[in-house]
Design a protein around this motif. Structure first.
Motif, PDB file in Angstrom:
ATOM      1  N   ALA A  11       0.838  -1.205   0.000  1.00  0.00           N
ATOM      2  CA  ALA A  11       0.000   0.000   0.000  1.00  0.00           C
ATOM      3  C   ALA A  11       0.873   1.255   0.000  1.00  0.00           C
ATOM      4  O   ALA A  11       0.565   2.240  -0.692  1.00  0.00           O
ATOM      5  CB  ALA A  11      -0.935  -0.007   1.205  1.00  0.00           C
ATOM      6  N   ASP A  12       1.972   1.240   0.767  1.00  0.00           N
ATOM      7  CA  ASP A  12       2.881   2.382   0.798  1.00  0.00           C
ATOM      8  C   ASP A  12       3.515   2.614  -0.571  1.00  0.00           C
ATOM      9  O   ASP A  12       3.634   3.750  -1.020  1.00  0.00           O
ATOM     10  CB  ASP A  12       3.980   2.175   1.846  1.00  0.00           C
ATOM     11  CG  ASP A  12       3.449   2.240   3.272  1.00  0.00           C
ATOM     12  OD1 ASP A  12       2.306   2.698   3.462  1.00  0.00           O
ATOM     13  OD2 ASP A  12       4.191   1.818   4.187  1.00  0.00           O
ATOM     14  N   ILE A  13       3.904   1.548  -1.227  1.00  0.00           N
ATOM     15  CA  ILE A  13       4.516   1.658  -2.564  1.00  0.00           C
ATOM     16  C   ILE A  13       3.512   2.242  -3.553  1.00  0.00           C
ATOM     17  O   ILE A  13       3.846   3.136  -4.342  1.00  0.00           O
ATOM     18  CB  ILE A  13       5.042   0.282  -3.042  1.00  0.00           C
ATOM     19  CG1 ILE A  13       6.286  -0.085  -2.234  1.00  0.00           C
ATOM     20  CG2 ILE A  13       5.336   0.285  -4.526  1.00  0.00           C
ATOM     21  CD1 ILE A  13       6.789  -1.499  -2.456  1.00  0.00           C
ATOM     22  N   ALA A  14       2.279   1.787  -3.485  1.00  0.00           N
ATOM     23  CA  ALA A  14       1.240   2.313  -4.381  1.00  0.00           C
ATOM     24  C   ALA A  14       1.022   3.811  -4.128  1.00  0.00           C
ATOM     25  O   ALA A  14       0.895   4.603  -5.072  1.00  0.00           O
ATOM     26  CB  ALA A  14      -0.059   1.535  -4.202  1.00  0.00           C
ATOM     27  N   ALA A  15       1.007   4.214  -2.863  1.00  0.00           N
ATOM     28  CA  ALA A  15       0.809   5.627  -2.527  1.00  0.00           C
ATOM     29  C   ALA A  15       1.981   6.475  -3.013  1.00  0.00           C
ATOM     30  O   ALA A  15       1.786   7.583  -3.542  1.00  0.00           O
ATOM     31  CB  ALA A  15       0.633   5.785  -1.020  1.00  0.00           C
ATOM     32  N   LEU A  16       3.197   5.976  -2.834  1.00  0.00           N
ATOM     33  CA  LEU A  16       4.369   6.716  -3.310  1.00  0.00           C
ATOM     34  C   LEU A  16       4.342   6.868  -4.829  1.00  0.00           C
ATOM     35  O   LEU A  16       4.654   7.936  -5.362  1.00  0.00           O
ATOM     36  CB  LEU A  16       5.655   6.013  -2.868  1.00  0.00           C
ATOM     37  CG  LEU A  16       5.993   6.151  -1.386  1.00  0.00           C
ATOM     38  CD1 LEU A  16       7.091   5.174  -0.992  1.00  0.00           C
ATOM     39  CD2 LEU A  16       6.402   7.572  -1.060  1.00  0.00           C
ATOM     40  N   ARG A  17       3.957   5.826  -5.525  1.00  0.00           N
ATOM     41  CA  ARG A  17       3.871   5.910  -6.990  1.00  0.00           C
ATOM     42  C   ARG A  17       2.806   6.922  -7.421  1.00  0.00           C
ATOM     43  O   ARG A  17       2.995   7.648  -8.406  1.00  0.00           O
ATOM     44  CB  ARG A  17       3.583   4.533  -7.579  1.00  0.00           C
ATOM     45  CG  ARG A  17       4.803   3.630  -7.523  1.00  0.00           C
ATOM     46  CD  ARG A  17       4.577   2.313  -8.224  1.00  0.00           C
ATOM     47  NE  ARG A  17       5.817   1.529  -8.206  1.00  0.00           N
ATOM     48  CZ  ARG A  17       5.854   0.216  -8.178  1.00  0.00           C
ATOM     49  NH1 ARG A  17       4.734  -0.486  -8.191  1.00  0.00           N
ATOM     50  NH2 ARG A  17       7.010  -0.408  -8.161  1.00  0.00           N
ATOM     51  N   ARG A  18       1.686   6.957  -6.703  1.00  0.00           N
ATOM     52  CA  ARG A  18       0.651   7.963  -7.022  1.00  0.00           C
ATOM     53  C   ARG A  18       1.196   9.369  -6.815  1.00  0.00           C
ATOM     54  O   ARG A  18       0.962  10.262  -7.633  1.00  0.00           O
ATOM     55  CB  ARG A  18      -0.590   7.747  -6.149  1.00  0.00           C
ATOM     56  CG  ARG A  18      -1.498   6.651  -6.626  1.00  0.00           C
ATOM     57  CD  ARG A  18      -2.841   6.676  -5.912  1.00  0.00           C
ATOM     58  NE  ARG A  18      -2.740   6.630  -4.465  1.00  0.00           N
ATOM     59  CZ  ARG A  18      -2.695   5.521  -3.732  1.00  0.00           C
ATOM     60  NH1 ARG A  18      -2.735   4.347  -4.329  1.00  0.00           N
ATOM     61  NH2 ARG A  18      -2.622   5.584  -2.419  1.00  0.00           N
ATOM     62  N   GLU A  19       1.908   9.590  -5.717  1.00  0.00           N
ATOM     63  CA  GLU A  19       2.474  10.914  -5.439  1.00  0.00           C
ATOM     64  C   GLU A  19       3.474  11.311  -6.513  1.00  0.00           C
ATOM     65  O   GLU A  19       3.491  12.455  -6.957  1.00  0.00           O
ATOM     66  CB  GLU A  19       3.161  10.931  -4.072  1.00  0.00           C
ATOM     67  CG  GLU A  19       2.223  11.115  -2.910  1.00  0.00           C
ATOM     68  CD  GLU A  19       1.455  12.417  -2.973  1.00  0.00           C
ATOM     69  OE1 GLU A  19       2.062  13.490  -3.159  1.00  0.00           O
ATOM     70  OE2 GLU A  19       0.224  12.366  -2.834  1.00  0.00           O
ATOM     71  N   ILE A  20       4.317  10.393  -6.915  1.00  0.00           N
ATOM     72  CA  ILE A  20       5.300  10.691  -7.960  1.00  0.00           C
ATOM     73  C   ILE A  20       4.582  11.000  -9.277  1.00  0.00           C
ATOM     74  O   ILE A  20       4.963  11.907 -10.010  1.00  0.00           O
ATOM     75  CB  ILE A  20       6.305   9.525  -8.125  1.00  0.00           C
ATOM     76  CG1 ILE A  20       7.197   9.447  -6.888  1.00  0.00           C
ATOM     77  CG2 ILE A  20       7.149   9.699  -9.377  1.00  0.00           C
ATOM     78  CD1 ILE A  20       8.085   8.226  -6.814  1.00  0.00           C
ATOM     79  N   GLY A  21       3.509  10.277  -9.544  1.00  0.00           N
ATOM     80  CA  GLY A  21       2.725  10.518 -10.764  1.00  0.00           C
ATOM     81  C   GLY A  21       2.066  11.886 -10.783  1.00  0.00           C
ATOM     82  O   GLY A  21       1.795  12.445 -11.858  1.00  0.00           O
ATOM     83  N   LYS A  22       1.787  12.465  -9.643  1.00  0.00           N
ATOM     84  CA  LYS A  22       1.153  13.790  -9.562  1.00  0.00           C
ATOM     85  C   LYS A  22       2.139  14.919  -9.845  1.00  0.00           C
ATOM     86  O   LYS A  22       1.721  16.036 -10.134  1.00  0.00           O
ATOM     87  CB  LYS A  22       0.550  14.009  -8.170  1.00  0.00           C
ATOM     88  CG  LYS A  22      -0.656  13.172  -7.866  1.00  0.00           C
ATOM     89  CD  LYS A  22      -1.123  13.445  -6.449  1.00  0.00           C
ATOM     90  CE  LYS A  22      -2.236  12.531  -6.028  1.00  0.00           C
ATOM     91  NZ  LYS A  22      -2.622  12.765  -4.617  1.00  0.00           N
ATOM     92  N   LEU A  23       3.416  14.636  -9.699  1.00  0.00           N
ATOM     93  CA  LEU A  23       4.417  15.686  -9.878  1.00  0.00           C
ATOM     94  C   LEU A  23       4.501  16.125 -11.333  1.00  0.00           C
ATOM     95  O   LEU A  23       4.301  15.307 -12.238  1.00  0.00           O
ATOM     96  CB  LEU A  23       5.798  15.196  -9.418  1.00  0.00           C
ATOM     97  CG  LEU A  23       5.938  14.973  -7.918  1.00  0.00           C
ATOM     98  CD1 LEU A  23       7.304  14.377  -7.610  1.00  0.00           C
ATOM     99  CD2 LEU A  23       5.758  16.267  -7.159  1.00  0.00           C
ATOM    100  N   PRO A  24       4.827  17.392 -11.570  1.00  0.00           N
ATOM    101  CA  PRO A  24       4.991  17.873 -12.957  1.00  0.00           C
ATOM    102  C   PRO A  24       6.124  17.086 -13.639  1.00  0.00           C
ATOM    103  O   PRO A  24       7.088  16.699 -13.003  1.00  0.00           O
ATOM    104  CB  PRO A  24       5.399  19.336 -12.796  1.00  0.00           C
ATOM    105  CG  PRO A  24       5.046  19.701 -11.407  1.00  0.00           C
ATOM    106  CD  PRO A  24       5.013  18.453 -10.606  1.00  0.00           C
ATOM    107  N   GLY A  25       5.951  16.845 -14.913  1.00  0.00           N
ATOM    108  CA  GLY A  25       6.979  16.132 -15.652  1.00  0.00           C
ATOM    109  C   GLY A  25       6.675  14.655 -15.811  1.00  0.00           C
ATOM    110  O   GLY A  25       7.521  13.888 -16.213  1.00  0.00           O
ATOM    111  N   GLY A  26       5.465  14.245 -15.439  1.00  0.00           N
ATOM    112  CA  GLY A  26       5.060  12.846 -15.627  1.00  0.00           C
ATOM    113  C   GLY A  26       5.505  11.947 -14.511  1.00  0.00           C
ATOM    114  O   GLY A  26       6.242  12.328 -13.622  1.00  0.00           O
ATOM    115  N   GLY A  27       5.009  10.727 -14.554  1.00  0.00           N
ATOM    116  CA  GLY A  27       5.334   9.731 -13.522  1.00  0.00           C
ATOM    117  C   GLY A  27       6.640   9.060 -13.816  1.00  0.00           C
ATOM    118  O   GLY A  27       7.157   9.059 -14.914  1.00  0.00           O
ATOM    119  N   GLY A  28       7.231   8.421 -12.749  1.00  0.00           N
ATOM    120  CA  GLY A  28       8.526   7.792 -12.943  1.00  0.00           C
ATOM    121  C   GLY A  28       8.601   6.391 -12.510  1.00  0.00           C
ATOM    122  O   GLY A  28       7.856   5.655 -12.124  1.00  0.00           O
TER     123      GLY A  28
END
Length: 176
Positions: A159-176
């Motif tokens: 669940a933590d990994i999924a949340a971190l990926r969502r946060e990274i995806g929200k950042l400008p410049g696309g997801g990573g």
């Protein structure tokens, strides 16, 4: 034997006079006391008439002393303090914002990498639900408790990994 009776009568009279004086001293305060109402939304007020309170669905509070304090709205500073604190209407230099975003991305990606390593370690120890028994787990229930804890830790980590990926995806410049 007459002396105790006189003494008792004098004490009663004096205490009665003190009580009467106390009531008279408190009379102005009692006359000024206003009814406090509890309105929907957990709002307490003493500034309503009985008719207004009934119309709003407010109930009278009785038996409990209530202090009503009027709150104040903080003043907005017209100086640069609002801009420095990131307040409403604050403009941030685009270069500064890009640097902040890059720092945030780096921090989140580092945290994601650590969490993925933790998950891999937990899954290895979990061994598809059949981890090796330890020497201190002679009692089978201890082993079962550890297996359940491992499973819960794996679920939390996922669940933590999924949340971190969502946060990274929200950042400008696309997801990573």
């Amino acid at each position: 034997m007459r002396t105790p009776d006189r003494w008792t009568a004098t004490r009663r009279c004096a205490s009665g006079l003190l009580a009467a004086a106390a009531v008279l001293a408190c009379a102005p305060a009692l006359a000024q006391e206003r009814t406090v109402y509890r309105c929907p939304g957990n709002v307490y007020t003493d500034g309503l008439t009985a008719k207004e309170a009934a119309a709003k669905g407010c109930k009278t509070l009785e038996g409990a002393p209530v202090t009503v304090i009027q709150s104040t709205v903080p003043r907005r500073s017209e100086s640069g303090a609002a801009a420095r604190s990131g307040g409403e209407g604050a403009k941030v230099d685009p270069a500064d914002q890009r640097a902040r975003d890059a720092d945030k991305r780096r921090i989140l990606e580092d945290e994601l990498r650590r969490e993925e390593e933790r998950l891999a370690s937990l899954q290895k120890e979990y061994n598809n639900g059949e981890p090796e028994r330890r020497g201190d787990e002679r009692n089978y229930q201890k082993y079962l408790d550890r297996v359940a804890d491992l499973k819960a830790s794996i679920e939390r980590s996922q669940a933590d990994i999924a949340a971190l990926r969502r946060e990274i995806g929200k950042l400008p410049g696309g997801g990573g």
